[in-house]
Design a protein around this motif. Sequence first.
Motif, PDB file in Angstrom:
ATOM      1  N   ASP A 168      46.554  57.833  51.550  1.00  0.00           N
ATOM      2  CA  ASP A 168      45.114  58.086  51.448  1.00  0.00           C
ATOM      3  C   ASP A 168      44.542  57.465  50.173  1.00  0.00           C
ATOM      4  OD1 ASP A 168      45.048  59.504  53.866  1.00  0.00           O
ATOM      5  OD2 ASP A 168      45.438  61.416  52.869  1.00  0.00           O
ATOM      6  N   ILE A 169      45.309  57.521  49.082  1.00  0.00           N
ATOM      7  CA  ILE A 169      44.880  56.875  47.833  1.00  0.00           C
ATOM      8  C   ILE A 169      44.728  55.371  48.067  1.00  0.00           C
ATOM      9  CG2 ILE A 169      45.651  56.206  45.512  1.00  0.00           C
ATOM     10  CD1 ILE A 169      46.978  59.025  45.315  1.00  0.00           C
ATOM     11  N   ALA A 170      45.722  54.779  48.692  1.00  0.00           N
ATOM     12  CA  ALA A 170      45.673  53.333  48.959  1.00  0.00           C
ATOM     13  C   ALA A 170      44.464  52.972  49.814  1.00  0.00           C
ATOM     14  CB  ALA A 170      46.966  52.879  49.635  1.00  0.00           C
ATOM     15  N   ALA A 171      44.184  53.777  50.829  1.00  0.00           N
ATOM     16  CA  ALA A 171      43.026  53.519  51.695  1.00  0.00           C
ATOM     17  C   ALA A 171      41.722  53.624  50.918  1.00  0.00           C
ATOM     18  CB  ALA A 171      43.027  54.491  52.875  1.00  0.00           C
ATOM     19  N   ALA A 172      41.625  54.617  50.048  1.00  0.00           N
ATOM     20  CA  ALA A 172      40.407  54.789  49.250  1.00  0.00           C
ATOM     21  C   ALA A 172      40.220  53.633  48.286  1.00  0.00           C
ATOM     22  CB  ALA A 172      40.468  56.110  48.486  1.00  0.00           C
ATOM     23  N   LEU A 173      41.301  53.196  47.662  1.00  0.00           N
ATOM     24  CA  LEU A 173      41.194  52.080  46.713  1.00  0.00           C
ATOM     25  C   LEU A 173      40.857  50.775  47.423  1.00  0.00           C
ATOM     26  CD1 LEU A 173      44.035  52.987  44.196  1.00  0.00           C
ATOM     27  CD2 LEU A 173      41.563  53.438  44.022  1.00  0.00           C
ATOM     28  N   GLU A 186      34.262  51.536  37.196  1.00  0.00           N
ATOM     29  CA  GLU A 186      34.022  52.603  38.171  1.00  0.00           C
ATOM     30  C   GLU A 186      35.292  52.954  38.933  1.00  0.00           C
ATOM     31  OE1 GLU A 186      29.385  52.140  39.484  1.00  0.00           O
ATOM     32  OE2 GLU A 186      30.785  50.609  40.202  1.00  0.00           O
ATOM     33  N   ILE A 187      36.055  51.939  39.292  1.00  0.00           N
ATOM     34  CA  ILE A 187      37.313  52.177  40.008  1.00  0.00           C
ATOM     35  C   ILE A 187      38.294  52.919  39.109  1.00  0.00           C
ATOM     36  CG2 ILE A 187      39.320  51.066  41.076  1.00  0.00           C
ATOM     37  CD1 ILE A 187      37.331  48.899  42.114  1.00  0.00           C
ATOM     38  N   ALA A 188      38.356  52.549  37.834  1.00  0.00           N
ATOM     39  CA  ALA A 188      39.242  53.246  36.891  1.00  0.00           C
ATOM     40  C   ALA A 188      38.844  54.720  36.755  1.00  0.00           C
ATOM     41  CB  ALA A 188      39.214  52.553  35.534  1.00  0.00           C
ATOM     42  N   GLU A 189      37.545  54.985  36.664  1.00  0.00           N
ATOM     43  CA  GLU A 189      37.071  56.379  36.593  1.00  0.00           C
ATOM     44  C   GLU A 189      37.393  57.137  37.879  1.00  0.00           C
ATOM     45  OE1 GLU A 189      33.242  56.738  33.638  1.00  0.00           O
ATOM     46  OE2 GLU A 189      32.845  56.279  35.733  1.00  0.00           O
ATOM     47  N   TYR A 190      37.215  56.487  39.004  1.00  0.00           N
ATOM     48  CA  TYR A 190      37.510  57.119  40.296  1.00  0.00           C
ATOM     49  C   TYR A 190      39.000  57.457  40.393  1.00  0.00           C
ATOM     50  CZ  TYR A 190      38.199  57.648  45.319  1.00  0.00           C
ATOM     51  OH  TYR A 190      38.581  58.113  46.565  1.00  0.00           O
ATOM     52  N   LYS A 191      39.857  56.532  39.963  1.00  0.00           N
ATOM     53  CA  LYS A 191      41.295  56.799  39.957  1.00  0.00           C
ATOM     54  C   LYS A 191      41.604  58.014  39.080  1.00  0.00           C
ATOM     55  CE  LYS A 191      43.130  52.092  40.466  1.00  0.00           C
ATOM     56  NZ  LYS A 191      43.930  51.070  39.739  1.00  0.00           N
ATOM     57  N   GLN A 192      40.997  58.065  37.906  1.00  0.00           N
ATOM     58  CA  GLN A 192      41.223  59.193  37.008  1.00  0.00           C
ATOM     59  C   GLN A 192      40.720  60.483  37.637  1.00  0.00           C
ATOM     60  OE1 GLN A 192      42.984  58.916  33.969  1.00  0.00           O
ATOM     61  NE2 GLN A 192      43.072  61.111  34.345  1.00  0.00           N
ATOM     62  N   PHE A 193      39.585  60.419  38.310  1.00  0.00           N
ATOM     63  CA  PHE A 193      39.049  61.597  39.006  1.00  0.00           C
ATOM     64  C   PHE A 193      40.039  62.104  40.050  1.00  0.00           C
ATOM     65  CE2 PHE A 193      36.722  62.976  42.875  1.00  0.00           C
ATOM     66  CZ  PHE A 193      36.349  64.242  42.419  1.00  0.00           C
ATOM     67  N   ILE A 194      40.610  61.197  40.836  1.00  0.00           N
ATOM     68  CA  ILE A 194      41.594  61.597  41.847  1.00  0.00           C
ATOM     69  C   ILE A 194      42.755  62.314  41.171  1.00  0.00           C
ATOM     70  CG2 ILE A 194      43.303  60.772  43.519  1.00  0.00           C
ATOM     71  CD1 ILE A 194      41.393  58.421  44.123  1.00  0.00           C
ATOM     72  N   VAL A 240      51.692  57.085  39.453  1.00  0.00           N
ATOM     73  CA  VAL A 240      52.207  55.742  39.764  1.00  0.00           C
ATOM     74  C   VAL A 240      51.363  55.096  40.863  1.00  0.00           C
ATOM     75  CG1 VAL A 240      54.173  54.485  40.753  1.00  0.00           C
ATOM     76  CG2 VAL A 240      54.556  56.218  38.978  1.00  0.00           C
ATOM     77  N   ALA A 241      51.074  55.859  41.918  1.00  0.00           N
ATOM     78  CA  ALA A 241      50.290  55.322  43.041  1.00  0.00           C
ATOM     79  C   ALA A 241      48.893  54.877  42.590  1.00  0.00           C
ATOM     80  CB  ALA A 241      50.174  56.366  44.150  1.00  0.00           C
ATOM     81  N   LEU A 242      48.352  55.558  41.610  1.00  0.00           N
ATOM     82  CA  LEU A 242      47.027  55.240  41.098  1.00  0.00           C
ATOM     83  C   LEU A 242      47.052  54.161  40.014  1.00  0.00           C
ATOM     84  CD1 LEU A 242      45.730  58.899  40.950  1.00  0.00           C
ATOM     85  CD2 LEU A 242      44.670  57.062  42.291  1.00  0.00           C
ATOM     86  N   GLY A 243      48.236  53.825  39.554  1.00  0.00           N
ATOM     87  CA  GLY A 243      48.354  52.821  38.505  1.00  0.00           C
ATOM     88  C   GLY A 243      47.837  53.310  37.169  1.00  0.00           C
ATOM     89  N   LEU A 244      48.023  54.585  36.918  1.00  0.00           N
ATOM     90  CA  LEU A 244      47.548  55.169  35.641  1.00  0.00           C
ATOM     91  C   LEU A 244      48.658  55.259  34.627  1.00  0.00           C
ATOM     92  CD1 LEU A 244      45.362  58.100  37.027  1.00  0.00           C
ATOM     93  CD2 LEU A 244      44.584  55.889  36.164  1.00  0.00           C
TER      94      LEU A 244
END
Length: 159
Positions: free
Chosen positions: A95-100, A111-119, A155-159
């Motif tokens: 689901d993370i991959a689909a959202a990204l 914005e994408i970095a903030e969204y990843k952090q939000f997730i 890891v999946a979010l690349g954080l």
Amino acid sequence: MSNYTPAELQAVVKAPMMVGLSVALVDIGIVSTAMEAAAMSKQIAAAAEKYPANAIIQAAFSEAALKRDEAKLEKPDIKPEDVQSGAMVDHAIADIAAALTAVAGKASEAEIAEYKQFIYDCGVAVAAAAGEGLFGLGRSKISTAEAATLARFKVALGL
């Protein structure tokens, strides 16, 4: 909002929800699960206010967006065997991959970095909402299983 199709918006909303749900279900307890659900609701409700300049979050989590999409959201198909086997975490990573994928090229890198952090923060809020054990009163707020799950999401979010 016009940048995203209804399916893309669904993916953007689903990712943090499934991350939070997955974290909650790796360490299930009677009281703790309710506390974790409340923490997840609080994260979602505060998203638009916390990220006022983020077009992704505004499109999916503003009050107007949530009201618009409330009836359209798919209920997750959770099977007991998926929870027990850990497959639910794998589904959340998908689901993370689909959202990204949905936001790629439609939002800025910031914005994408903030969204990843939000997730990720949704998962952390759920994990920290209650202690270990059946009633959520254990000393450690984040269980070993929750910490391992959060590490996979990081890891999946690349954080």
